[in-house]
Design a protein around this motif. Structure first.
Motif, PDB file in Angstrom:
ATOM      1  N   ARG A 177      -6.964  10.322  -7.363  1.00 54.14           N
ATOM      2  CA  ARG A 177      -7.051  10.546  -9.111  1.00 54.14           C
ATOM      3  C   ARG A 177      -8.112  11.669  -9.565  1.00 54.14           C
ATOM      4  O   ARG A 177      -8.045  12.442 -10.382  1.00 54.14           O
ATOM      5  N   ASN A 178      -9.265  11.753  -8.848  1.00 47.39           N
ATOM      6  CA  ASN A 178     -10.273  12.465  -9.403  1.00 47.39           C
ATOM      7  C   ASN A 178     -10.938  13.128  -7.922  1.00 47.39           C
ATOM      8  O   ASN A 178     -11.561  12.615  -7.252  1.00 47.39           O
ATOM      9  N   SER A 179     -10.233  14.382  -7.511  1.00 43.53           N
ATOM     10  CA  SER A 179     -10.660  14.978  -6.601  1.00 43.53           C
ATOM     11  C   SER A 179     -12.340  15.425  -6.516  1.00 43.53           C
ATOM     12  O   SER A 179     -12.682  15.874  -5.604  1.00 43.53           O
ATOM     13  N   ILE A 234       2.583   7.079  -8.943  1.00 40.69           N
ATOM     14  CA  ILE A 234       1.599   5.837  -9.432  1.00 40.69           C
ATOM     15  C   ILE A 234       0.172   6.501  -9.825  1.00 40.69           C
ATOM     16  O   ILE A 234      -0.337   6.054 -10.731  1.00 40.69           O
ATOM     17  N   ILE A 235      -0.325   7.132  -8.774  1.00 41.35           N
ATOM     18  CA  ILE A 235      -1.568   7.722  -9.045  1.00 41.35           C
ATOM     19  C   ILE A 235      -1.879   8.403 -10.176  1.00 41.35           C
ATOM     20  O   ILE A 235      -2.885   8.296 -10.853  1.00 41.35           O
ATOM     21  N   GLN A 236      -0.806   9.263 -10.708  1.00 42.66           N
ATOM     22  CA  GLN A 236      -0.770   9.997 -11.884  1.00 42.66           C
ATOM     23  C   GLN A 236      -0.480   9.393 -13.231  1.00 42.66           C
ATOM     24  O   GLN A 236      -0.564   9.974 -14.324  1.00 42.66           O
ATOM     25  N   LEU A 237      -0.419   8.074 -13.120  1.00 49.02           N
ATOM     26  CA  LEU A 237      -0.178   7.443 -14.293  1.00 49.02           C
ATOM     27  C   LEU A 237      -1.207   7.391 -15.568  1.00 49.02           C
ATOM     28  O   LEU A 237      -2.518   7.514 -14.850  1.00 49.02           O
ATOM     29  N   ARG A 262      -2.988  -1.140 -14.182  1.00 49.76           N
ATOM     30  CA  ARG A 262      -2.277  -2.741 -14.445  1.00 49.76           C
ATOM     31  C   ARG A 262      -1.142  -2.810 -13.486  1.00 49.76           C
ATOM     32  O   ARG A 262      -0.557  -3.756 -13.153  1.00 49.76           O
ATOM     33  N   THR A 263      -0.804  -1.510 -13.003  1.00 50.88           N
ATOM     34  CA  THR A 263       0.410  -1.403 -11.838  1.00 50.88           C
ATOM     35  C   THR A 263      -0.272  -2.123 -10.574  1.00 50.88           C
ATOM     36  O   THR A 263       0.531  -2.654 -10.097  1.00 50.88           O
ATOM     37  N   TRP A 279       0.919  -1.295  -0.007  1.00 53.44           N
ATOM     38  CA  TRP A 279       0.089  -0.007   0.217  1.00 53.44           C
ATOM     39  C   TRP A 279       0.837   1.081  -0.049  1.00 53.44           C
ATOM     40  O   TRP A 279       0.427   2.247  -0.587  1.00 53.44           O
ATOM     41  N   ALA A 280       1.795   1.134   0.906  1.00 58.37           N
ATOM     42  CA  ALA A 280       2.708   2.196   0.792  1.00 58.37           C
ATOM     43  C   ALA A 280       3.501   2.847  -0.574  1.00 58.37           C
ATOM     44  O   ALA A 280       3.609   3.672  -0.774  1.00 58.37           O
ATOM     45  N   LYS A 281       3.771   1.644  -1.014  1.00 56.99           N
ATOM     46  CA  LYS A 281       4.563   1.560  -2.530  1.00 56.99           C
ATOM     47  C   LYS A 281       3.508   2.106  -3.561  1.00 56.99           C
ATOM     48  O   LYS A 281       4.166   3.030  -4.384  1.00 56.99           O
TER      49      LYS A 281
END
Length: 307
Positions: A154-156, A93-96, A103-104, A85-87
């Motif tokens: 990702r979507n505030s 990661i979130i903004q990919l 997929r990540t 979770w921390a990784k």
């Protein structure tokens, strides 16, 4: 988290020296393999000791029985899930791009459950829950909260309630399919993992997909800290255009200058404040910067200095 062996109340004694700690880790590694191969019921402490290349007496110095060993594996599993979770809970990661993001997540969890410890603990939880000492339904709730935070990051514009509902569906669906995958042969397991990713992509795209985020880009750029439209360009950093707000003086990159917040999110934050929730707690729940919330509160004349 601390090492599982330091927290397992079922152990006879805690290993203090490095040599003892390494022996306990070998026992846990061996136990995970044995449980995974023959199942918990058929496994014996003698088979575990033999697999760990240690004397049965040495095993009994630390663990009174195989159930105590399993309880230690529970804690090891929790530790490894928290590390994953921390990784994953990182901006890069979130903004990919959306499909890469999904997929990540899928690949990372697939790798986690390639480990015998996590595989046997997960499967056993859904087949014999009463034997567990350290994991219960609250761990699933933690997983739901983790997923909800990723979605809101990702979507505030999504409300806390929307994110939590989406996360509930994703988590329970994923766990059900994961259980089926882990009980299947390797070829079928991989096919199920691929379908799990496709399912999440189809389900989440309308809410956090790239197309949705692009549609929410505002024609008039606003400061993400105070919502002011009085901004100007302020050079580049790491190849991205930066801006500065003439009202609050804060700087921000182009990626943030286009986010903005809808009236629904603003109203939600103001209602939370009116109900006595502090600014930083509102930020935790909604993903909206506490500075932005303070600005909105001041605009309405409601401020009372809660932080």
């Amino acid at each position: 988290m601390n090492s599982p062996t330091k927290k397992n109340a079922s152990m006879r004694r805690q290993p203090k020296q490095k040599r003892s700690q390494e022996r306990v880790e070998r026992i846990l590694d061996a136990a995970a393999e044995v449980f995974d191969q023959v199942g918990f019921e058929a496994a014996t402490t003698h088979a575990i000791a033999q697999s760990a290349d240690t004397a049965i007496g040495s095993l009994y110095q630390f663990f009174p029985d195989k159930l105590a060993i399993f309880h230690a594996l529970e804690l090891r599993h929790v530790e490894r899930v928290h590390a994953v979770w921390a990784k994953l809970n990182q901006p890069e990661i979130i903004q990919l791009p959306f499909e890469t993001f999904i997929r990540t997540l899928g690949t990372t969890f697939q790798q986690l459950f390639e480990q015998p410890t996590c595989r046997i603990v997960f499967v056993q939880y859904f087949t014999s829950r009463t034997m567990f000492q350290n994991i219960d339904d609250s761990f699933t709730e933690e997983a739901i909260d983790f997923m909800a935070k990723l979605l809101q990051a990702r979507n505030s514009a999504l409300s806390f309630e929307q994110c939590h509902l989406l996360a509930q569906v994703c988590t329970h669906a994923y766990n059900t399919l994961l259980l089926h995958a882990l009980r299947s042969n390797e070829t079928h397991r991989q096919q199920i993992f691929e379908q799990m990713e496709a399912l999440l992509i189809a389900y989440l795209r309308p809410h956090v997909g790239d197309e949705v985020l692009h549609k929410k880009v505002m024609n008039v750029m606003k400061c993400p800290h105070c919502d002011s439209q009085s901004i100007s360009k302020n050079g580049h950093r790491h190849g991205k255009q930066r801006y500065i707000c003439k009202d609050c003086g804060k700087q921000f990159p182009e990626a943030y200058s286009l986010q903005g917040y809808g009236d629904e999110v603003k109203q939600q934050c103001l209602e939370l404040y009116s109900n006595g929730i502090g600014f930083r707690e509102i930020e935790r729940r909604t993903g909206v910067s506490h500075n932005t919330v303070i600005h909105w509160v001041k605009q309405t004349g409601r401020t009372s200095g809660k932080l």
